[in-house]
Write a protein that holds these residues in place. Structure first.
Motif, PDB file in Angstrom:
ATOM      1  N   ASN A  43     -10.653   5.789  18.198  1.00 16.05           N
ATOM      2  CA  ASN A  43     -11.598   6.606  17.435  1.00 16.05           C
ATOM      3  C   ASN A  43     -11.359   6.315  15.950  1.00 16.05           C
ATOM      4  OD1 ASN A  43     -12.568   7.894  19.774  1.00 16.05           O
ATOM      5  ND2 ASN A  43     -10.889   9.379  19.701  1.00 16.05           N
ATOM      6  N   VAL A  44     -12.393   5.933  15.248  1.00 15.97           N
ATOM      7  CA  VAL A  44     -12.239   5.443  13.879  1.00 15.97           C
ATOM      8  C   VAL A  44     -13.124   6.244  12.926  1.00 15.97           C
ATOM      9  CG1 VAL A  44     -12.463   3.447  12.360  1.00 15.97           C
ATOM     10  CG2 VAL A  44     -11.753   3.120  14.739  1.00 15.97           C
ATOM     11  N   LEU A  45     -12.528   6.641  11.808  1.00 17.32           N
ATOM     12  CA  LEU A  45     -13.288   7.219  10.695  1.00 17.32           C
ATOM     13  C   LEU A  45     -13.344   6.158   9.614  1.00 17.32           C
ATOM     14  CD1 LEU A  45     -14.746   9.421   9.157  1.00 17.32           C
ATOM     15  CD2 LEU A  45     -12.528  10.440   8.583  1.00 17.32           C
ATOM     16  N   SER A  46     -14.517   5.572   9.405  1.00 17.73           N
ATOM     17  CA  SER A  46     -14.696   4.455   8.489  1.00 17.73           C
ATOM     18  C   SER A  46     -15.398   4.944   7.233  1.00 17.73           C
ATOM     19  CB  SER A  46     -15.516   3.354   9.184  1.00 17.73           C
ATOM     20  OG  SER A  46     -15.679   2.240   8.349  1.00 17.73           O
ATOM     21  N   LEU A  47     -14.636   5.101   6.158  1.00 15.50           N
ATOM     22  CA  LEU A  47     -15.164   5.588   4.884  1.00 15.50           C
ATOM     23  C   LEU A  47     -15.564   4.407   4.009  1.00 15.50           C
ATOM     24  CD1 LEU A  47     -12.481   8.357   4.213  1.00 15.50           C
ATOM     25  CD2 LEU A  47     -14.715   8.617   5.310  1.00 15.50           C
ATOM     26  N   PHE A  48     -16.684   4.533   3.311  1.00 16.82           N
ATOM     27  CA  PHE A  48     -17.235   3.415   2.538  1.00 16.82           C
ATOM     28  C   PHE A  48     -17.348   2.199   3.464  1.00 16.82           C
ATOM     29  CE2 PHE A  48     -14.214   5.910  -0.019  1.00 16.82           C
ATOM     30  CZ  PHE A  48     -15.089   6.520  -0.905  1.00 16.82           C
ATOM     31  N   SER A  49     -17.966   2.394   4.589  1.00 11.65           N
ATOM     32  CA  SER A  49     -17.921   1.404   5.673  1.00 11.65           C
ATOM     33  C   SER A  49     -18.672   0.125   5.356  1.00 11.65           C
ATOM     34  CB  SER A  49     -18.475   2.019   6.965  1.00 11.65           C
ATOM     35  OG  SER A  49     -19.801   2.479   6.765  1.00 11.65           O
ATOM     36  N   GLY A  50     -19.588   0.152   4.391  1.00  8.94           N
ATOM     37  CA  GLY A  50     -20.298  -1.066   4.023  1.00  8.94           C
ATOM     38  C   GLY A  50     -21.033  -1.658   5.203  1.00  8.94           C
ATOM     39  N   ILE A  51     -20.894  -2.977   5.373  1.00 10.12           N
ATOM     40  CA  ILE A  51     -21.595  -3.669   6.461  1.00 10.12           C
ATOM     41  C   ILE A  51     -20.732  -3.762   7.718  1.00 10.12           C
ATOM     42  CG2 ILE A  51     -23.078  -4.972   4.918  1.00 10.12           C
ATOM     43  CD1 ILE A  51     -21.216  -7.355   5.220  1.00 10.12           C
ATOM     44  N   GLY A  52     -19.672  -2.946   7.768  1.00 11.74           N
ATOM     45  CA  GLY A  52     -18.891  -2.857   8.998  1.00 11.74           C
ATOM     46  C   GLY A  52     -17.761  -3.856   9.120  1.00 11.74           C
TER      47      GLY A  52
END
Length: 590
Positions: free
Chosen positions: A467-476
């Motif tokens: 389970n991932v919380l991706s902050l400022f995830s951009g284009i992944g």
């Protein structure tokens, strides 16, 4: 005053010397000298290209039509003379005119002409005025230049004089400082026949001259040494950070042994794990501040040129394990020619690049590439003079231009940038994303192979998925890295303001047939404690919090103002910290 300024300029000329470099003395074969404007003639440090502000090309950067005929015997000295006067603040066109009218050997006549063209001393910069005053006071020009460089041209003249005087005293008392200040000559004391008889103002507001000046400087030195003994800050600035060379962090593939163990605070140990990235070269104190907020974990700096054919100098703070790292396979191309084999046939022998510089958010204009073509064609396939090679090479490196035909250069295409950054082909193509937006989002992304190497330790820890919380995830970049590592993405909350970037990530999620859940959030500032609590309750918590806040106020080609973490964009780091703190606090309570 004008004669004083002329005297100062003459001293500057003698400091730089009149001899030209031997490299410029080779035969020029009757060709024309390439003239490049002031911006392009600066010696760029290309190894740190991504940490410098990139200026857009001006017409003056490369002007093949404005070159000047010179003979072999005149070429090197003429170019050197022009560059010296340009450095002093005169425009190149005026310098060339003055040399043509007065002859390149008559330095004084050239100087008088330049002063006449430009008017009196008041037209020159604050830096020039400060230098002239220091020279009038009796200090050597190189000493004055060093003082202005260290203290700034806006520093009061008495501060600059004090710096010069104190530096020598400190050098005797502290050898470590002496190595830093070795370029500063001995200050003139009251027994020196060259003693300056003018006055300056001390910290008590009284005039300082002769012996009183030296006494006050000794008192200032004593105070500085006392502060050094108390907090060891005289020689070592706690906010300063020296970047390593090479930038390999805890280790990179193929570079010998790597660090596999470290100590971090108990409260920082994961899970949940966290991973933060930003540009390596930032304003003073930024990384120290980031470190203090992220559990006092010291940053490690890595250059992606050890993973790909393009440089990307970044700092990383994380609490991931270090043992058991492995690179993504297949190993990506490591050189320009491995990445773009078709360019090899057109690549001139004098272009020695094997790696590209950092991939930025902007590219060179068609007008610039056309000017380079015109200049290259003048030499009919032969190697141009070293001066021309150097100036053209600066532009090639600055804009990551590659040779795509006979004398033809071009910027990288977006799909070529995708490959260099480790993204799948057409990752940013289509879906309503414009070409300009593709360059921008790619220039702001992770380098996937680098990040994946760091994250690879998670594969054995979470074999069933994460389970991932991706902050400022951009284009992944993080999501692509985990997917390429073979780690299932169970639930991903991706927080990203750019609509184009969110669209790209959502498109990739569907195309790769991810079985997990993707939750799309538009702004980190909209993430509330209740939202975090809801996600933790639904997923059972996060295994990884990952992201890199904007660098617009730190460094890099897309920075607006270098305001550090107080800047409008880069202050969003504190949102990363806020949300990370919420996640770790709530998970510990549960």
């Amino acid at each position: 005053m004008r004669s004083l300024f002329a005297k100062t300029i003459s001293s500057l000329l003698s400091t730089f010397g009149e001899s030209a470099s031997s490299a410029g003395e080779e035969s020029w074969k009757g060709k024309q000298v390439l003239e490049i404007g002031a911006v392009a003639s600066v010696d760029f440090e290309w190894d740190t290209d991504d940490e410098l502000e990139i200026e857009y090309c001006l017409d003056s950067e490369l002007d093949p039509s404005g070159s000047t005929e010179v003979s072999p015997s005149q070429s090197s000295s003429s170019c050197g003379k022009v560059d010296k006067f340009v450095w002093m603040g005169f425009s190149r066109s005026i310098v060339v005119k003055a040399i043509e009218e007065n002859g390149e050997e008559n330095t004084q006549a050239i100087l008088d002409a330049l002063l006449t063209y430009t008017g009196t001393r008041q037209h020159f910069s604050e830096n020039d005025r400060t230098l002239s005053l220091l020279v009038e006071m009796g200090y050597d020009v190189d000493v004055a230049l060093n003082a202005v460089k260290r203290c700034g041209c806006d520093a009061p003249i008495e501060v600059l004089a004090d710096f010069i005087s104190a530096a020598e005293l400190v050098e005797h008392a502290d050898p470590a400082f002496g190595r830093e200040a070795s370029s500063i000559s001995k200050p003139m004391d009251c027994h020196d026949e060259r003693t300056w008889t003018g006055t300056s103002t001390g910290c008590d507001g009284q005039p300082v001259n002769g012996k009183r000046k030296k006494y006050w400087m000794n008192e200032m030195l004593k105070a500085k040494l006392l502060r050094r003994d108390q907090d060891d800050c005289f020689n070592r600035d706690d906010n300063s950070l020296h970047l390593p060379n090479p930038m390999i962090g805890y280790g990179v593939p193929g570079r010998g042994s790597s660090v596999t163990k470290r100590k971090i605070l108990e409260e920082a140990i994961g899970p949940p794990y966290f991973y933060y990235e930003n540009v390596a070269l930032t304003p003073k104190g930024v990384w120290n501040t980031i470190s203090k907020f992220l559990y006092d974990i010291k940053p490690k700096f890595v250059d992606s040129l050890f993973f790909s054919a393009a440089a990307r100098k970044r700092g990383y703070i994380h609490n991931l394990p270090l043992d058991g790292r492995f690179p993504l396979l297949p190993i990506p191309p490591q050189t320009i020619h491995e990445a773009f084999p078709s360019t090899k046939v057109w690549w001139p022998s004098w272009d020695s690049r094997s790696k590209l510089n950092c991939l930025l958010t902007c590219v060179a204009s068609a007008k610039l590439t056309e000017k380079i073509r015109i200049v290259a064609e003048k030499w009919n396939g032969e190697a141009p003079p070293l001066l021309v090679q150097k100036q053209v090479s600066q532009l090639l490196k600055k804009w990551n231009l590659v040779w795509v035909g006979q004398n033809k250069v071009a910027p990288l295409e977006p799909d070529e940038m995708e490959m260099l950054l480790g993204f799948p082909q057409n990752h940013t193509r289509g879906g309503g994303v414009s070409r300009c937006e593709r360059y921008k989002v790619l220039g702001n992304s992770f380098q996937v192979d680098t990040v994946a190497y760091h994250l690879s330790v998670l594969k054995s820890i979470f074999p069933q998925g994460m389970n991932v919380l991706s902050l400022f995830s951009g284009i992944g970049g993080a999501e692509v890295a985990l997917h390429r590592l073979g780690i299932p993405l169970l639930n991903v909350v991706a927080v990203e303001k750019s609509e184009a970037s969110r669209s790209i990530l959502c498109g990739w999620w569907d195309q790769t047939k991810q079985k997990g859940n993707l939750i799309d959030v538009a702004d980190v500032q909209e993430v509330t404690p209740s939202m975090v609590e809801k996600w933790i309750s639904a997923f059972g918590g996060f295994d990884l919090v990952i992201g890199g806040s904007p660098c617009n106020n730190l460094a890099g080609g897309n920075r607006h103002h270098r305001d550090g973490l107080e800047g409008e964009h880069s202050s969003l780091f504190f949102e990363f910290y806020r949300i990370l703190n919420l996640v770790r606090g709530m998970m510990r309570q549960s």
